[in-house]
Every structure is written in structure tokens, then in C-alpha cells.
Enzyme design. Structure first.
Site, PDB file in Angstrom:
ATOM      1  N   GLU A 304      32.547 -24.597 -74.416  1.00  0.00           N
ATOM      2  CA  GLU A 304      32.767 -23.211 -74.829  1.00  0.00           C
ATOM      3  C   GLU A 304      32.072 -22.859 -76.136  1.00  0.00           C
ATOM      4  OE1 GLU A 304      35.006 -25.688 -74.568  1.00  0.00           O
ATOM      5  OE2 GLU A 304      36.508 -25.627 -76.160  1.00  0.00           O
ATOM      6  N   HIS A 328      37.164 -20.212 -67.385  1.00  0.00           N
ATOM      7  CA  HIS A 328      37.721 -21.172 -68.346  1.00  0.00           C
ATOM      8  C   HIS A 328      36.965 -21.115 -69.679  1.00  0.00           C
ATOM      9  CE1 HIS A 328      39.810 -24.914 -69.501  1.00  0.00           C
ATOM     10  NE2 HIS A 328      38.696 -25.154 -70.163  1.00  0.00           N
ATOM     11  N   GLU A 329      35.639 -21.214 -69.606  1.00  0.00           N
ATOM     12  CA  GLU A 329      34.859 -21.225 -70.859  1.00  0.00           C
ATOM     13  C   GLU A 329      34.983 -19.888 -71.594  1.00  0.00           C
ATOM     14  OE1 GLU A 329      34.200 -24.103 -71.606  1.00  0.00           O
ATOM     15  OE2 GLU A 329      34.290 -24.969 -69.598  1.00  0.00           O
ATOM     16  N   HIS A 332      38.195 -19.544 -73.552  1.00  0.00           N
ATOM     17  CA  HIS A 332      38.154 -20.223 -74.853  1.00  0.00           C
ATOM     18  C   HIS A 332      37.729 -19.283 -75.979  1.00  0.00           C
ATOM     19  CE1 HIS A 332      39.246 -24.376 -74.313  1.00  0.00           C
ATOM     20  NE2 HIS A 332      38.377 -24.585 -73.345  1.00  0.00           N
ATOM     21  N   GLU A 351      43.402 -26.348 -74.615  1.00  0.00           N
ATOM     22  CA  GLU A 351      43.125 -26.503 -73.188  1.00  0.00           C
ATOM     23  C   GLU A 351      44.235 -25.986 -72.278  1.00  0.00           C
ATOM     24  OE1 GLU A 351      40.300 -26.860 -72.382  1.00  0.00           O
ATOM     25  OE2 GLU A 351      39.339 -27.806 -74.104  1.00  0.00           O
ATOM     26  N   ASP A 407      41.840 -40.146 -77.739  1.00  0.00           N
ATOM     27  CA  ASP A 407      41.493 -40.440 -76.347  1.00  0.00           C
ATOM     28  C   ASP A 407      42.566 -39.960 -75.383  1.00  0.00           C
ATOM     29  OD1 ASP A 407      39.025 -41.506 -76.448  1.00  0.00           O
ATOM     30  OD2 ASP A 407      39.663 -43.591 -76.504  1.00  0.00           O
ATOM     31  N   TYR A 415      45.756 -29.920 -70.313  1.00  0.00           N
ATOM     32  CA  TYR A 415      45.245 -28.817 -69.499  1.00  0.00           C
ATOM     33  C   TYR A 415      46.331 -28.236 -68.589  1.00  0.00           C
ATOM     34  CZ  TYR A 415      40.375 -29.961 -70.675  1.00  0.00           C
ATOM     35  OH  TYR A 415      39.190 -30.163 -71.326  1.00  0.00           O
TER      36      TYR A 415
HETATM   37 ZN   LIG Z   1      38.407 -26.149 -72.000  1.00  0.00          ZN
END
Ligand SMILES: [Zn+2]
Length: 663
Positions: A304, A328-329, A332, A351, A407, A415
Site C-alpha cells: 500500500e 485492500h490496498e 490502507h 491489517e 514474525d 487480518y
Molecule cells: Zn494489507
């Protein structure tokens, strides 16, 4: 939506190199592990050496030569500083594999050298650059060059591009790769404006996450300005044989000439998406919204980068069935770029909120039936995986003072459980109230970085307290801090996916394929659901029957390839192997290829093939993807193949890689 006809499939096969879908968690082997010895303060980003309580970068000015031959960026970064602590005299920056040639401070227009020390590199965090600034100068300048192996950059030869005419390079800064191409306070807690002058060969176009000019002429020198404050992970650059085609007055596509028309057709709804999001959550605040279509080696679905989302070509499948990635992008631009997580452990604020907004955009454009299918597919994957994850990582957020590996911070939990939490709130408070709340949240925290606790405090004041009796404190605490999926999670049904279940069951029982008039209407989502519900292995006859009917082998749709090829591997369906190895050598999007590698390394023969294919794919691989594949191969524990017909073990899937954005 247009459906995928089988004729269209055949055509698509002939025309397209590849395809795929949606967003995916971005952490990978190359993302950081916090230093275990560090005590974690609530507001401390353990993935950065920066000391923003001492001094912050207010503005960054880059002046760089971009050289394809040496695969380097080299020049100066000039920082305008805001000294926060009266006693501070040190500026600490994050770097990775950078050569620091000189550091200077400005006083009265004169630049004079400053003392600096570059620490030995930490495996994941890189090297701490400590600059002594006894005069607390307002401006400091670093002269540096990048390494050809910079983890945040990929350099492609002309042969690795669509047009095969000019070289290409692009950045991927999230999570902490920006420091591999600019010395920075590489933490989302710091926001700054930037400008850049980039010089390169005159036949190449350069773009950044800034004020790209759709009418720019190629001349080898490009100037950029990003007047809105951004965190470091949104620094982005790309250079190559890039041309522009408009979608609307404020939106368009940058891509290689051979790709641009197809991309504009696929992403034609982008302006409608911007308008739909503005209607829900207030004005788009970044002026232009353009898309940059990258080569297939891009490791993620999308990134994004403000004003210029980086997009995988694997979503260009000809029927707009995978454009939720663009939703989605774009989302953001509100959740993430405008209101930013303070550190990776608040990943769900980027997310999860984005995945929820994405779904609302998809619903506004393509209807609830379609958005429900996407919700169901994501949640089934989450439900399948969450039980196998360590308990601490099943929670949306850890309580302040608790440590969490970055991580683990951006898995499917951030998400999809994040989106589910917002859907729960929407259901309890009603759409009208919840939409007004979320819009208020974006306005209130615009251009700031926030923590989970700030979100909750804002929600208490503006949603929970003014609307008593809709949720309990215990429910909210369970959603945010407890493992698993809360009992209060709203269930979404998809009648369309129900039909797919019936068709699959009938075929498994009778070998009767579903009626052609039914499958002719299926979108990518229905095919995904069909494949995901199949047993772990099928007989040769079953595989051949499906393949003959639906041409899964060689599919240009990566969402199907990433599900079909592992099934082929487990079932020993050799006909698929050659196209599969081609796919693995062409596509670098981790979500699409890691499940195939994971299936291969289950047996000694498969592991040998995985090694062989990776050796061929590696020279064209992005460093982030290569590290992830290498990890799967290194950690393989192959077992001799089970006798045909026996239930094969399921391929282990890293939860972080299991789901659909790069960012
Ligand atoms: Zn994303």
C-alpha cells in the site's frame, strides 16, 4: 461480475503467464525477531534502534544515483531534525548492509563532519548507526551507498521483465527493509515528509510513493515530493520501462507497455472503489491514487505505498474476480497509511481494519453475495489454522509489556480475526453507528501512529459508553487479548459456496461432474472453495477427470494453481509437474508458491525436485521470497511417500504464509 467460461479459460491460458489473489500477511524469514534481552516498554518498537523520545526526523531529502550496472543507490540523505529531549546529542538510525561514507551537520549554511559509529550487524535488525551531534544541528546529512544484495530492493535484468527491453528495480520496505536502502528511524512510530532527486539512465522511468507526474517525460532525472507525513515502511521506489494509462482524473495504472492495457481493463473499477470508500469513511487525503503493476517476482499481493500501490500481476486474470486486492490496498489509504500501527505488535490495526474496509468496498461494488464468499473463504482458512498456532499468537494483540515476535504479529489472525472483530462490533452496534464511529476514528487519529490500547480507549469513549448494553467488557477483552475465535463471532453463510459443497460431494460420490451451466457461472472464489474442500489426495482417474474438465494444470490463475499443484503432488499426478515447475520459476508471490514447495518437501523425491526447481528459480527470485523458500527446504523433514490411496499428511503451512497483502 463476469463469470469464467471454459472458453475464456483456454484463452486466458494462452494469453496470460500467471494469476492469483488478494492480500497476504507480510512477515517472512527476512523479517525481524526482537532482541530477546531487551525489556519491552509499552511504547517501544523492539524492531528499531531509533530513539524517537530523543530526536525525530521531521523531513528527509534524498539525492541518489540509481545505477543498474552496480545494482546500487548512492548519494545523500539529509534529515531535518526535531530534538525532543533537551539533553540529547545523539541521532540513532537503522541501517542494513549500507556503506556509510560520511556524516555531516549543518550550521549557518556550512556543513562540517560529525563523528559516527556503525555497529556490527544484528542478524535481523541490521546495524545501528549512532551519530554524535553535540551542537544538536537542525540538519544532518549522511552520504551512503546500498549493497547489491539490499534486502528491500530487487534488481531485474531485462530478460526478467515482460518487455525484455530495459532493466527493472523496485523496493519492498515493509516490515523493516527500508533501512536497507535509506538510513532511517525505521519504526512506524515516526512520521516524516520527504523529497527526492533520483538520477538514472535516461530511458528508464522512476516512480516513488510520492507526487508522480502522469505526464512525466523520461530524461534520467526525476524529482519527487511527499508532503503528507508517512512512516518509513511506506518509502518506495521503482524504475523500469513504465508507462501510464489513466483510469480517472485522479487514478491510473503504471505498468510495462505490454501489460498496461490488460491492467487498466482489470482495474477499471478503481475510481468507483475510491468513491465508495470516501462515502463510508471520508475524503481520500493523498491526492492521486495510482497502481504500479510489478513483475511477477513481487513477493506479495500488493503493497500500500501511498499514492502508488504496488500490485502483483497475478491478480490480472481477465474477469476482475481478484480485484479485492485493489480494494485492500486502497483501504490502507485510511487504515494503515493515515492511521498507522505504532509497531508490528499492533498489526491488526493495519491489517484487520483494512480487511474489514476491503470487504465493505467489495460489498459496495459487487454486492453482499460476493463479499460474503470472500469472508467465508478467509475465515475457513483461519479456523483451519488457528488451532495449530502457539496460543500467544492467536490473540489480536498482546497486553502492554508482553513480548511478541514481529514474525508472529502479522499472521492471518491480524487480518481475518481483526476483520471479524470489527464485523462483530458492526453487528452489535448497527451499521450506521459503527460506520460513524470508524469514520470518526480515522479523522481523530489521521496522520498518527496508534496502539491497540489507544483504539480501545477511543472506542470506549465514542462507541461503547454512548451505546450501553451492546457488548460487555469481557467480550471485548476476549476478542482482543484471548486465543482462538470467540463464541460471539458472527457467522457468515454463503449460499453460493453451499452449492459448491453440494457439487463437490456429488462428484466424490458418483464421479458425476456438476452441470456445465452451473460451473460456467463460477467465479474464482467458487473454484477456490471447490478445491479446498477436496480430500488430501485423489486417484489418478479423479485428477484426470477434473483436469480434463477444468484445465487446472497450467491455469493462469495463481489462486487455483496454489491449491491444485499441492493436490497433484500429494496425489502423484505427474502430468501436472512440468507446468508446476514452470509456475514456480515464473511467479515470486510467496502466498502462491510456498504451499507448493511445502507439499513437495513432504517426500524425499519431492524435496529433490523442490531443490532443483529452486536452483533454477533463484536467480530471478526476490530476496524475501528466496529466504522463505530456502527456509521451507532447510526445515524439510521428508517421509517416504505413503502408499497410493492412503491418507497423505497435510503439508505444514506457516501460519504467516497461509493466508492471502503485503501489508
Ligand atoms: Zn494489507
Amino acid at each position: 461480475m463476469r463469470s469464467i467460461q471454459s472458453a475464456a479459460w483456454a484463452l486466458a491460458l494462452a494469453v496470460l503467464a500467471l494469476a492469483g489473489c488478494s492480500r497476504e500477511p507480510s512477515p517472512d524469514a527476512a523479517t525481524p525477531v526482537p532482541t530477546k534481552e531487551t525489556a519491552v516498554a509499552a511504547d517501544r518498537d523492539e524492531h528499531s534502534y531509533a530513539e524517537p523520545t530523543q530526536v525525530v526526523v521531521d523531513d528527509l531529502a534524498l539525492d541518489l544515483d540509481l545505477d543498474f550496472d552496480s545494482r546500487t543507490l548512492a548519494g545523500t540523505a539529509t534529515y531535518t531534525l526535531d530534538w525532543k529531549d533537551d539533553n540529547a546529542t545523539e541521532l540513532v538510525l537503522d541501517t542494513r548492509a549500507l556503506t556509510i561514507e560520511r556524516v555531516e551537520g549543518e550550521a549557518d549554511g556550512q556543513w562540517s563532519p560529525l563523528q559516527f559509529a556503525l555497529d556490527a550487524p544484528h542478524l535481523t535488525l541490521g546495524s545501528r548507526l549512532a551519530i554524535q551531534v553535540p551542537q544538536r544541528n537542525a540538519r544532518v546529512r549522511v552520504t551512503y551507498r546500498t549493497s547489491p544484495e539490499a534486502s528491500g530492493l530487487q534488481w531485474l535484468t531485462p530478460e526478467m521483465t515482460e518487455g525484455k527491453r530495459l532493466p527493472f528495480m523496485f523496493s519492498q520496505s515493509q516490515q523493516i527493509h527500508a533501512r536497507s536502502w535509506v538510513p532511517l528511524q525505521d519504526t512506524p512510530a515516526v512520521r516524516y515528509t520527504y523529497s527526492a532527486t533520483i538520477r538514472t539512465r535516461p530511458d528508464v522511468m522512476v516512480l516513488m510513493s510520492a507526487d508522480n507526474d502522469p505526464a512525466a517525460q523520461r530524461d534520467g532525472e526525476y524529482a519527487f515530493r511527499m508532503p503528507q507525513r508517512i512512516p518509513s515502511y511506506l518509502m518506495a521506489i521503482a524504475a523500469g520501462d513504465l508507462v501510464f494509462e489513466p483510469i480517472s482524473a485522479r487514478s491510473g495504472v503504471w505498468a510495462e507497455p505490454a501489460m498496461v492495457e490488460r491492467a487498466v481493463a482489470e482495474f477499471a473499477d478503481t475510481e468507483k472503489m475510491i468513491a465508495a470508500t470516501e462515502a463510508l469513511y471520508g475524503p481520500y487525503r493523498w491526492e492521486r491514487y495510482d497502481l504500479l503493476v510489478l513483475p511477477p517476482s513481487f513477493p506479495y499481493g500488493g503493497m500500500e505505498n501511498p499514492r502508488l500501490s504496488f500490485i502483483t500481476p497475478t491478480v490480472i486474470v481477465g474477469d476482475k474476480s481478484l480485484v479485492s486486492l485493489i480494494a485492500h490496498e486502497l483501504a490502507h489509504s485510511w487504515s494503515g497509511n493515515l492511521v498507522t500501527f505504532a509497531s508490528a505488535k499492533h498489526g491488526w490495526l493495519n491489517e484487520g481494519v483494512t480487511s474489514y474496509v476491503e470487504n465493505r468496498i467489495v460489498e459496495a461494488l459487487y454486492g453482499k453475495e460476493f463479499s460474503d464468499m470472500e469472508f467465508v473463504i478467509a475465515r475457513e482458512a483461519l479456523k483451519d489454522n488457528i488451532g495449530d498456532m502457539p496460543e500467544a499468537t492467536q490473540a489480536l494483540a498482546v497486553k502492554p509489556g508482553t513480548e511478541l515476535d514481529a514474525d508472529d504479529a502479522l499472521s492471518a489472525v491480524a487480518y481475518d480475526k481483526g476483520a471479524w472483530f470489527l464485523q462483530f462490533l458492526e453487528e452489535r452496534y448497527g451499521r450506521e453507528t459503527f460506520d460513524a464511529f470508524l469514520r470518526g476514528y480515522f479523522d481523530h487519529f489521521a496522520f498518527q501512529s496508534v496502539t491497540t490500547e489507544q483504539f480501545l480507549a477511543y472506542a470506549k469513549e465514542h462507541l461503547f459508553d454512548p451505546n450501553p448494553g451492546k457488548t460487555t467488557e469481557a467480550e471485548i477483552q476476549e476478542w482482543v487479548y484471548a486465543p482462538g475465535i470467540p463464541a460471539s463471532a458472527p457467522q457468515v453463510m454463503s449460499p453460493r459456496l453451499g452449492l459448491v459443497d453440494s457439487a463437490r460431494l456429488a462428484w466424490l460420490g458418483s464421479a458425476q461432474l456438476p452441470p456445465q451451466q452451473l460451473t460456467a457461472e463460477w467465479t474464482t472464489q467458487e473454484w477456490i472453495h471447490f478445491l479446498e474442500g477436496l480430500p488430501p489426495t485423489l486417484s489418478q482417474e479423479q485428477m484426470a477427470q477434473l483436469d480434463t474438465a477444468y484445465a487446472f494444470t497450467g491455469t493462469p490463475n495463481g489462486e487455483l494453481a496454489m491449491r491444485w499443484y499441492p493436490l497433484a503432488v500429494r496425489s502423484g499426478y505427474m502430468l501436472a509437474f512440468e507446468p508446476m515447475t514452470q509456475f514456480l520459476q515464473t511467479v515470486g508471490r510467496r502466498k502462491l508458491i510456498l504451499p507448493i514447495y511445502a507439499a513437495l518437501v513432504e517426500t524425499p523425491e519431492g524435496l529433490a525436485l523442490a531443490r532443483e526447481v529452486f536452483e533454477r528459480a533463484r536467480p530471478g527470485s526476490h530476496p524475501i521470497t528466496a529466504a522463505s523458500v530456502q527456509r521451507i527446504i532447510d526445515e524439510a523433514k521428508p517421509k517416504p511417500a505413503a502408499p497410493a490411496g492412503a491418507e497423505a499428511p497435510e503439508a505444514p503451512v506457516d501460519p504467516a504464509d497461509a493466508q492471502a497483502t503485503g501489508g
